[in-house]
Design a protein around this motif. Structure first.
Motif, PDB file in Angstrom:
ATOM      1  N   TYR A  27       0.631  -0.827  -0.400  1.00 17.16           N
ATOM      2  CA  TYR A  27       0.000  -0.175  -0.341  1.00 17.16           C
ATOM      3  C   TYR A  27       0.762   1.645   0.099  1.00 17.16           C
ATOM      4  CZ  TYR A  27      -4.137  -2.725   1.242  1.00 17.16           C
ATOM      5  OH  TYR A  27      -5.476  -3.581   1.431  1.00 17.16           O
ATOM      6  N   LYS A  28      -0.073   2.099   0.089  1.00 17.86           N
ATOM      7  CA  LYS A  28       0.963   3.545   0.014  1.00 17.86           C
ATOM      8  C   LYS A  28       1.372   4.017   1.549  1.00 17.86           C
ATOM      9  CE  LYS A  28      -3.055   6.783   1.134  1.00 17.86           C
ATOM     10  NZ  LYS A  28      -3.584   8.140   0.520  1.00 17.86           N
ATOM     11  N   ASN A  29       2.312   4.912   2.071  1.00 13.20           N
ATOM     12  CA  ASN A  29       2.353   5.613   3.129  1.00 13.20           C
ATOM     13  C   ASN A  29       3.718   4.290   3.628  1.00 13.20           C
ATOM     14  OD1 ASN A  29       3.295   6.530   5.294  1.00 13.20           O
ATOM     15  ND2 ASN A  29       0.946   6.073   6.475  1.00 13.20           N
ATOM     16  N   VAL A  30       4.285   3.201   3.047  1.00 10.50           N
ATOM     17  CA  VAL A  30       5.124   2.000   3.514  1.00 10.50           C
ATOM     18  C   VAL A  30       6.467   2.678   2.938  1.00 10.50           C
ATOM     19  CG1 VAL A  30       5.598  -0.225   2.653  1.00 10.50           C
ATOM     20  CG2 VAL A  30       3.246   0.472   2.985  1.00 10.50           C
ATOM     21  N   GLU A  31       7.690   1.939   4.301  1.00 13.90           N
ATOM     22  CA  GLU A  31       8.984   2.072   3.386  1.00 13.90           C
ATOM     23  C   GLU A  31       9.251   0.553   3.973  1.00 13.90           C
ATOM     24  OE1 GLU A  31      10.670   4.948   6.475  1.00 13.90           O
ATOM     25  OE2 GLU A  31       8.869   6.362   5.502  1.00 13.90           O
ATOM     26  N   ILE A  32      10.371   0.317   3.638  1.00 14.14           N
ATOM     27  CA  ILE A  32      10.760  -1.437   3.486  1.00 14.14           C
ATOM     28  C   ILE A  32      12.334  -0.867   2.882  1.00 14.14           C
ATOM     29  CG2 ILE A  32      10.737  -3.094   2.716  1.00 14.14           C
ATOM     30  CD1 ILE A  32       8.082  -3.405   1.305  1.00 14.14           C
ATOM     31  N   GLY A  33      12.942  -1.197   3.869  1.00 18.39           N
ATOM     32  CA  GLY A  33      14.906  -1.369   3.884  1.00 18.39           C
ATOM     33  C   GLY A  33      15.032  -2.541   3.160  1.00 18.39           C
ATOM     34  N   GLU A  34      16.494  -1.664   2.594  1.00 20.27           N
ATOM     35  CA  GLU A  34      17.347  -2.635   2.279  1.00 20.27           C
ATOM     36  C   GLU A  34      17.644  -4.199   2.539  1.00 20.27           C
ATOM     37  OE1 GLU A  34      21.103  -0.588   1.999  1.00 20.27           O
ATOM     38  OE2 GLU A  34      20.606   0.983   1.340  1.00 20.27           O
ATOM     39  N   GLY A  35      17.446  -4.531   1.319  1.00 18.40           N
ATOM     40  CA  GLY A  35      18.053  -6.414   1.345  1.00 18.40           C
ATOM     41  C   GLY A  35      16.494  -7.475   1.750  1.00 18.40           C
ATOM     42  N   THR A  36      15.543  -6.523   2.256  1.00 17.09           N
ATOM     43  CA  THR A  36      14.442  -7.204   2.798  1.00 17.09           C
ATOM     44  C   THR A  36      14.207  -7.947   2.008  1.00 17.09           C
ATOM     45  OG1 THR A  36      14.095  -5.709   4.500  1.00 17.09           O
ATOM     46  CG2 THR A  36      11.914  -6.640   3.379  1.00 17.09           C
ATOM     47  N   TRP A  37      13.718  -9.400   1.816  1.00 15.73           N
ATOM     48  CA  TRP A  37      12.265 -10.118   1.298  1.00 15.73           C
ATOM     49  C   TRP A  37      10.863 -10.264   1.534  1.00 15.73           C
ATOM     50  CZ3 TRP A  37      10.507 -15.299   1.511  1.00 15.73           C
ATOM     51  CH2 TRP A  37      10.093 -16.162   1.198  1.00 15.73           C
ATOM     52  N   ILE A  38       9.684  -9.675   0.722  1.00 11.49           N
ATOM     53  CA  ILE A  38       8.459  -9.851   1.096  1.00 11.49           C
ATOM     54  C   ILE A  38       8.228 -11.166  -0.237  1.00 11.49           C
ATOM     55  CG2 ILE A  38       6.165  -8.433   0.830  1.00 11.49           C
ATOM     56  CD1 ILE A  38       8.155  -6.868   2.248  1.00 11.49           C
ATOM     57  N   GLY A  39       7.575 -12.696   0.693  1.00 14.15           N
ATOM     58  CA  GLY A  39       7.319 -13.308  -0.526  1.00 14.15           C
ATOM     59  C   GLY A  39       6.304 -13.474  -0.945  1.00 14.15           C
ATOM     60  N   PRO A  40       5.950 -14.995  -1.522  1.00 14.85           N
ATOM     61  CA  PRO A  40       4.196 -14.546  -2.445  1.00 14.85           C
ATOM     62  C   PRO A  40       3.028 -13.774  -1.012  1.00 14.85           C
ATOM     63  CG  PRO A  40       4.995 -16.238  -2.473  1.00 14.85           C
ATOM     64  CD  PRO A  40       6.408 -15.359  -2.440  1.00 14.85           C
ATOM     65  N   ASN A  41       2.556 -13.248  -2.307  1.00 16.28           N
ATOM     66  CA  ASN A  41       0.807 -13.348  -1.028  1.00 16.28           C
ATOM     67  C   ASN A  41       1.252 -12.849   0.217  1.00 16.28           C
ATOM     68  OD1 ASN A  41      -1.121 -15.001  -2.817  1.00 16.28           O
ATOM     69  ND2 ASN A  41       0.369 -16.568  -2.473  1.00 16.28           N
ATOM     70  N   VAL A  42       1.338 -12.051   0.462  1.00 15.82           N
ATOM     71  CA  VAL A  42       2.042 -10.601   1.638  1.00 15.82           C
ATOM     72  C   VAL A  42       1.201  -9.690   1.467  1.00 15.82           C
ATOM     73  CG1 VAL A  42       3.892  -9.468   3.006  1.00 15.82           C
ATOM     74  CG2 VAL A  42       4.213 -11.895   2.176  1.00 15.82           C
ATOM     75  N   THR A  43       0.687  -9.010   2.045  1.00 19.48           N
ATOM     76  CA  THR A  43       0.273  -7.411   1.987  1.00 19.48           C
ATOM     77  C   THR A  43       0.765  -6.805   3.170  1.00 19.48           C
ATOM     78  OG1 THR A  43      -1.953  -8.587   1.824  1.00 19.48           O
ATOM     79  CG2 THR A  43      -1.777  -6.707   2.330  1.00 19.48           C
ATOM     80  N   ILE A  44       1.107  -5.998   2.425  1.00 21.21           N
ATOM     81  CA  ILE A  44       2.214  -4.594   3.338  1.00 21.21           C
ATOM     82  C   ILE A  44       0.800  -3.491   3.319  1.00 21.21           C
ATOM     83  CG2 ILE A  44       3.735  -3.376   4.218  1.00 21.21           C
ATOM     84  CD1 ILE A  44       3.847  -6.190   4.372  1.00 21.21           C
ATOM     85  N   MET A  45       0.825  -3.240   4.487  1.00 21.43           N
ATOM     86  CA  MET A  45      -0.345  -1.890   4.698  1.00 21.43           C
ATOM     87  C   MET A  45      -0.051  -0.789   4.623  1.00 21.43           C
ATOM     88  SD  MET A  45      -4.326  -4.576   5.663  1.00 21.43           S
ATOM     89  CE  MET A  45      -5.485  -2.950   4.723  1.00 21.43           C
ATOM     90  N   GLU A  46      -0.953   0.622   5.100  1.00 22.37           N
ATOM     91  CA  GLU A  46       0.018   1.837   5.252  1.00 22.37           C
ATOM     92  C   GLU A  46      -0.099   1.780   6.435  1.00 22.37           C
ATOM     93  OE1 GLU A  46      -2.788   4.887   3.856  1.00 22.37           O
ATOM     94  OE2 GLU A  46      -3.978   4.042   2.706  1.00 22.37           O
ATOM     95  N   GLY A  47       1.110   2.762   6.975  1.00 22.69           N
ATOM     96  CA  GLY A  47       1.726   2.411   8.239  1.00 22.69           C
ATOM     97  C   GLY A  47       3.088   1.752   7.866  1.00 22.69           C
ATOM     98  N   ALA A  48       3.097   0.975   7.763  1.00 21.31           N
ATOM     99  CA  ALA A  48       4.578  -0.193   7.291  1.00 21.31           C
ATOM    100  C   ALA A  48       5.690   0.705   7.656  1.00 21.31           C
ATOM    101  CB  ALA A  48       4.393  -1.297   6.617  1.00 21.31           C
ATOM    102  N   ARG A  49       6.444   0.215   8.391  1.00 24.66           N
ATOM    103  CA  ARG A  49       7.536   0.899   8.522  1.00 24.66           C
ATOM    104  C   ARG A  49       8.694  -0.332   8.876  1.00 24.66           C
ATOM    105  NH1 ARG A  49       5.130   4.200   6.969  1.00 24.66           N
ATOM    106  NH2 ARG A  49       4.959   6.379   8.352  1.00 24.66           N
ATOM    107  N   ILE A  50       9.297  -0.862   7.585  1.00 30.06           N
ATOM    108  CA  ILE A  50       9.918  -1.701   7.670  1.00 30.06           C
ATOM    109  C   ILE A  50      11.774  -2.145   7.438  1.00 30.06           C
ATOM    110  CG2 ILE A  50      10.119  -4.640   6.374  1.00 30.06           C
ATOM    111  CD1 ILE A  50       6.823  -4.779   5.621  1.00 30.06           C
ATOM    112  N   GLY A  51      12.449  -2.605   8.200  1.00 28.57           N
ATOM    113  CA  GLY A  51      13.816  -2.603   8.089  1.00 28.57           C
ATOM    114  C   GLY A  51      14.605  -3.531   7.295  1.00 28.57           C
ATOM    115  N   LYS A  52      16.084  -3.716   6.851  1.00 27.76           N
ATOM    116  CA  LYS A  52      16.604  -3.248   6.417  1.00 27.76           C
ATOM    117  C   LYS A  52      16.516  -5.215   6.846  1.00 27.76           C
ATOM    118  CE  LYS A  52      19.202   0.334   6.349  1.00 27.76           C
ATOM    119  NZ  LYS A  52      20.377   0.733   6.062  1.00 27.76           N
ATOM    120  N   ASN A  53      17.594  -6.388   6.082  1.00 25.18           N
ATOM    121  CA  ASN A  53      17.462  -7.463   5.570  1.00 25.18           C
ATOM    122  C   ASN A  53      16.347  -7.856   6.560  1.00 25.18           C
ATOM    123  OD1 ASN A  53      19.741  -7.275   4.410  1.00 25.18           O
ATOM    124  ND2 ASN A  53      20.553  -6.051   6.012  1.00 25.18           N
TER     125      ASN A  53
END
Length: 263
Positions: A27-53
């Protein structure tokens, strides 16, 4: 490399080397850091702040709207630290006006089907085992472990290095460095193996054991035991952490098992 079958909102801030697998939604208003892997069928909704690796496995939902009837649409976040692994079908709600955020620290392992509700604060190097259900506003100290299929009451605090047995109903605060088991949940000794693995000396471990003998085995009430600890035991990081935790417990701490010395 982003798969064409994933949907990524154009306003999401994704580091250049994040991998997003097919059928995931960002979604919008999401931040995902370097080296992170998001697998299939994952939902990252507004307000997520996900770090590195980080690694987020299929079916996980991060930063969903809180399951709290008082939530009024305030702009809040769900923060995931660096190097954290979130396994299949984990759900992490974003915060409410209480703390404005939900936090899972760095180097954590959140196993399949766990739920971390709004305004929870999970420290670093924590393990939340399969199907643990954490209600809102729970706080979990660094290096703590919650065994599988446990349910944690809202506003409970779990101290650093504590280890809670699988299938537990956690209604009271669990102090630092202890093992907790049985029903109702009670003190079952200190987490000596975990402390050794993390570099605690024999002297530190013995001090913690003696402190909990006074707190749980002396026959004094909690206030008397704390006074005795402060009178008889020299100040130290571990002593002060435990005393402060118990004195500031809002829900009250777990009790001792009525039986043999748990140490």
């Amino acid at each position: 490399m982003n798969q064409p079958l994933a949907y990524i909102h154009p306003e999401a801030k994704i580091a250049h080397n994040v991998v997003i697998e097919p059928f995931s939604t960002i979604y919008k208003n999401v931040e995902i850091g370097e080296g992170t892997w998001i697998g299939p069928n994952v939902t990252i909704m507004e307000g997520a702040r996900i770090g590195k690796n980080c690694k987020i496995f299929p079916g996980a939902v991060i930063s969903s709207v809180p399951q709290d009837l008082k939530f009024a649409g305030e702009e809040t976040t769900a923060v995931i630290g660096d190097n954290t692994v979130i396994r299949e079908c984990v759900t992490v709600s974003r915060g409410t006006i209480d703390k404005m955020r939900t936090v899972v620290g760095s180097n954590c392992l959140i196993m399949s089907y766990a739920h971390i509700a709004h305004d929870c604060i999970v420290g670093n190097n924590c393990i939340v085992v399969n199907a643990v259900q954490m209600a809102g506003h729970v706080e979990m100290g660094d290096f703590a472990i919650i065994g599988g299929s446990s349910a944690v009451h809202q506003f409970v605090k779990i101290g650093a290095h504590a280890m809670i047995s699988g299938g537990s109903l956690v209604r009271k605060d669990v102090p630092p460095y202890v093992k907790a088991a049985r029903e109702p949940l009670t003190y079952a000794g200190i987490n000596s193996i975990g402390l050794r693995r993390r570099g605690f000396t024999s002297e530190q471990i013995n001090e913690v054991q003696q402190l909990y003998r006074i707190l749980f085995m002396s026959g004094n009430n909690t206030t008397e035991a704390l006074d005795k600890i402060e009178l008889e035991m020299a100040p130290s990081k571990e002593r002060d952490e435990i005393v402060n935790f118990v004195r500031n417990s809002g829900r009250g701490i777990i009790k001792s098992y009525i039986g043999k010395d748990a140490n």
